[in-house]
Structure formats: C-alpha cells, structure tokens
Design an enzyme around this catalytic site. Structure first.
Site, PDB file in Angstrom:
ATOM      1  N   ASP A  57     -44.591  52.666  34.430  1.00 29.37           N
ATOM      2  CA  ASP A  57     -43.494  53.352  33.740  1.00 29.37           C
ATOM      3  C   ASP A  57     -44.036  54.630  33.100  1.00 29.37           C
ATOM      4  OD1 ASP A  57     -41.335  54.161  32.307  1.00 29.37           O
ATOM      5  OD2 ASP A  57     -41.264  52.411  30.974  1.00 29.37           O
ATOM      6  N   LYS A  59     -42.474  57.553  33.458  1.00 31.69           N
ATOM      7  CA  LYS A  59     -41.332  58.472  33.274  1.00 31.69           C
ATOM      8  C   LYS A  59     -41.741  59.894  33.591  1.00 31.69           C
ATOM      9  CE  LYS A  59     -38.958  55.533  29.954  1.00 31.69           C
ATOM     10  NZ  LYS A  59     -40.081  54.660  29.555  1.00 31.69           N
ATOM     11  N   ASP A  62     -42.245  66.264  35.617  1.00 33.83           N
ATOM     12  CA  ASP A  62     -42.967  67.526  35.728  1.00 33.83           C
ATOM     13  C   ASP A  62     -42.584  68.245  37.020  1.00 33.83           C
ATOM     14  OD1 ASP A  62     -44.976  69.532  35.198  1.00 33.83           O
ATOM     15  OD2 ASP A  62     -46.050  68.000  34.040  1.00 33.83           O
ATOM     16  N   ILE A 164     -33.188  44.698  26.223  1.00 35.77           N
ATOM     17  CA  ILE A 164     -32.806  43.298  26.007  1.00 35.77           C
ATOM     18  C   ILE A 164     -33.678  42.706  24.897  1.00 35.77           C
ATOM     19  CG2 ILE A 164     -32.636  40.995  27.087  1.00 35.77           C
ATOM     20  CD1 ILE A 164     -30.792  43.201  28.352  1.00 35.77           C
ATOM     21  N   LYS A 170     -28.213  41.804  25.406  1.00 33.81           N
ATOM     22  CA  LYS A 170     -28.217  40.366  25.722  1.00 33.81           C
ATOM     23  C   LYS A 170     -28.466  40.171  27.219  1.00 33.81           C
ATOM     24  CE  LYS A 170     -26.475  38.918  21.612  1.00 33.81           C
ATOM     25  NZ  LYS A 170     -27.168  39.977  20.870  1.00 33.81           N
ATOM     26  N   LEU A 172     -27.948  37.769  29.479  1.00 35.64           N
ATOM     27  CA  LEU A 172     -26.906  37.295  30.381  1.00 35.64           C
ATOM     28  C   LEU A 172     -25.777  38.321  30.547  1.00 35.64           C
ATOM     29  CD1 LEU A 172     -26.458  34.907  32.158  1.00 35.64           C
ATOM     30  CD2 LEU A 172     -25.281  33.737  30.284  1.00 35.64           C
TER      31      LEU A 172
HETATM   32  O1  O7E Z   1     -37.522  46.993  23.480  1.00 37.77           O
HETATM   33  P1  O7E Z   1     -38.550  46.229  24.239  1.00 37.77           P
HETATM   34  O2  O7E Z   1     -39.756  45.869  23.417  1.00 37.77           O
HETATM   35  O3  O7E Z   1     -37.977  45.062  24.977  1.00 37.77           O
HETATM   36  O4  O7E Z   1     -39.157  47.207  25.367  1.00 37.77           O
HETATM   37  C1  O7E Z   1     -38.356  47.919  26.225  1.00 37.77           C
HETATM   38  C2  O7E Z   1     -39.193  48.617  27.277  1.00 37.77           C
HETATM   39  O5  O7E Z   1     -38.319  49.321  28.157  1.00 37.77           O
HETATM   40  C3  O7E Z   1     -40.161  49.660  26.743  1.00 37.77           C
HETATM   41  O6  O7E Z   1     -41.280  49.690  27.603  1.00 37.77           O
HETATM   42  C4  O7E Z   1     -39.392  50.962  26.843  1.00 37.77           C
HETATM   43  O7  O7E Z   1     -40.254  52.061  27.003  1.00 37.77           O
HETATM   44  C5  O7E Z   1     -38.561  50.728  28.098  1.00 37.77           C
HETATM   45  N1  O7E Z   1     -37.274  51.438  28.170  1.00 37.77           N
HETATM   46  C6  O7E Z   1     -36.319  51.321  27.193  1.00 37.77           C
HETATM   47  O8  O7E Z   1     -36.474  50.572  26.230  1.00 37.77           O
HETATM   48  N2  O7E Z   1     -35.156  52.046  27.297  1.00 37.77           N
HETATM   49  C7  O7E Z   1     -34.876  52.850  28.352  1.00 37.77           C
HETATM   50  O9  O7E Z   1     -33.808  53.435  28.413  1.00 37.77           O
HETATM   51  C8  O7E Z   1     -35.823  52.955  29.379  1.00 37.77           C
HETATM   52  C9  O7E Z   1     -36.977  52.179  29.293  1.00 37.77           C
HETATM   53  C10 O7E Z   1     -37.765  52.074  30.449  1.00 37.77           C
HETATM   54  O10 O7E Z   1     -38.241  51.075  30.917  1.00 37.77           O
HETATM   55  O11 O7E Z   1     -37.855  53.166  31.077  1.00 37.77           O
HETATM   56  C11 O7E Z   1     -38.034  53.149  32.360  1.00 37.77           C
HETATM   57  C12 O7E Z   1     -37.592  54.470  32.691  1.00 37.77           C
END
Ligand code: O7E
Length: 211
Positions: A57, A59, A62, A164, A170, A172
């Site tokens: 991940d 993201k 660039d 989540i 949530k 589900l």
């Molecule tokens: O809130 P948590 O601890 O369950 O973690 C959520 C993870 O998903 C974390 O790694 C965060 O960087 C990622 N994430 C989001 O929380 N929101 C988003 O919109 C996008 C991501 C993500 O995974 O991005 C992938 C592009």
C-alpha cells in the site's frame, strides 16, 4: 475476504501477528509504517511465512517514470499488488500496471477525503473500468458509497474497503453493500488477542463473501 492492514513498525511483531492470524485472512497489506520500520524485505518475509498474497500500500502518486522505478523494486521483493492513486492520471497509473497487478484508489474512508478525492469518484471509476485493475479502494465507513461504486464498476473488478473497526465501519455492512474484501488494521493488531479478533470478524462475514 479479510485483508490485514499490518501497520506496525517492528519486524518481529509484524511477523508474529501475521502468523497468528493467517488462518482467518486472505492477504496482508503492508503500508509505509512497516516498510519504514522494518525495511522493504519484510514483504518477502511475510509472504514466505504466511503463504499469503501481499499488497504493497504505497499509494503511489508520482510521474510515470518515478512510479515505475518504485514499483519495479517492490514487485521484485514479492508484492502481488501495489496500490496507486488515480488522481495523478492514467499515464502514471498505467506505468505501474505495465509491470504488475494494481489496486486503484477511487474513494477514501477518512473525513478529509470529502474535500478533494471523493468528488472525483465518478471519473476514477471510469478510469478503472478502462484500465481494469485487480481492484479499487472504497470507504468501509460509508456503505452507501460502496453500493454506488459497485453499481458503476465493471463486475470483474474487486472492491476493497478499509475503515472497518477503528474508523467506525462495520464489516458485514460493507460486505452486504458490495465489498469483496474488508481491510482491517487496529481492530486486529491492537487487540490483546489478534488471532481471536480476526476469528470473530471472519465468523461474522464468512457466509457472505467468496473472497
Ligand atoms: O483503521 P485501521 O487501523 O483498520 O487501518 C486501515 C488501513 O487502511 C490503514 O492501513 C490505512 O492506511 C488504510 N486506508 C484507510 O484507512 N482508508 C482509505 O481510504 C484507504 C486506505 C488504504 O488501504 O488505502 C489503500 C489505498
């Protein structure tokens, strides 16, 4: 159907959590905290220890050449998918897709996403339908948006939803709205018993998804 967001710094802790929960998850997502804390090779180690697919991940956002230079090294250590931002445009996204499987961000889960990213979702969905990534990221915190995206997205493209648990989404509800995978971080790795936390989420959603 559950993707573990393994956002810890320490290598030993990361490997232990991943091994503890591997029976209940489909993939491990590695983000900057773990790469910065443990080095890029953690991707290879996690893959070897768990046998699961690894999502890097990063993201990426660039110019095409820089995206390509970064992605090449990350696929080389064993990443199965790299997450790329869509807002940088098709050329930058395609530069990564040319060398490996990608996941595109079409919407995000946090409040600030409403400012600039989420108003462009329709354009990003259009781009995803054309580029055909493995999947897209949609907000687990907003099930109505998952449904909206599912209705417009090519059926073969998976929807992965973070947010989540710790962010209020949530499991589900996200699955019922159309998510193929839920991404869960703190609700598992910050729990006193990560294996049990993962098992509970697994039991909650297992009848609903094929992922
Ligand atoms: O809130 P948590 O601890 O369950 O973690 C959520 C993870 O998903 C974390 O790694 C965060 O960087 C990622 N994430 C989001 O929380 N929101 C988003 O919109 C996008 C991501 C993500 O995974 O991005 C992938 C592009």
């Amino acid at each position: 159907m559950i993707i573990l967001a393994l956002d810890v710094y320490e290598r030993d802790r990361a490997l232990k959590i991943a091994e503890d929960v591997k029976d209940y998850i489909s993939m491990v997502k590695v983000n900057w905290p773990l790469i910065i804390g443990s080095g890029l090779d953690i991707i290879r180690e996690l893959k070897e220890r768990t046998g699961l697919k690894i999502i890097a991940d990063l993201k990426l956002a660039d110019i095409p050449n820089t995206n390509r230079l970064i992605a090449k090294k990350v696929y080389e250590v064993g990443a199965d998918y790299i997450i790329v931002h869509s807002f940088v445009g098709k050329d930058s996204v395609l530069a990564v897709k040319e060398i490996g499987e990608i996941i595109m961000v079409v919407e995000m889960s946090h409040p600030g996403a409403l400012e600039f990213i989420n108003p462009l979702t329709d354009k990003f969905i259009e781009m995803a339908n054309e580029i055909k990534p493995f999947g897209v990221i949609a907000p687990g915190t907003r099930p109505e948006r998952i449904k909206y995206i599912r209705e417009r997205l090519n059926g073969e493209i998976k929807i992965l939803t973070p947010g989540i648990g710790a962010q209020g989404g949530k499991a589900l509800e996200a699955i019922k709205a159309g998510a193929d995978y839920i991404i869960v971080g703190r609700a598992i790795y910050s729990s006193e018993n990560p294996r049990e936390a993962a098992r509970r989420i697994y039991e909650e959603v297992k009848g609903w998804s094929s992922g």
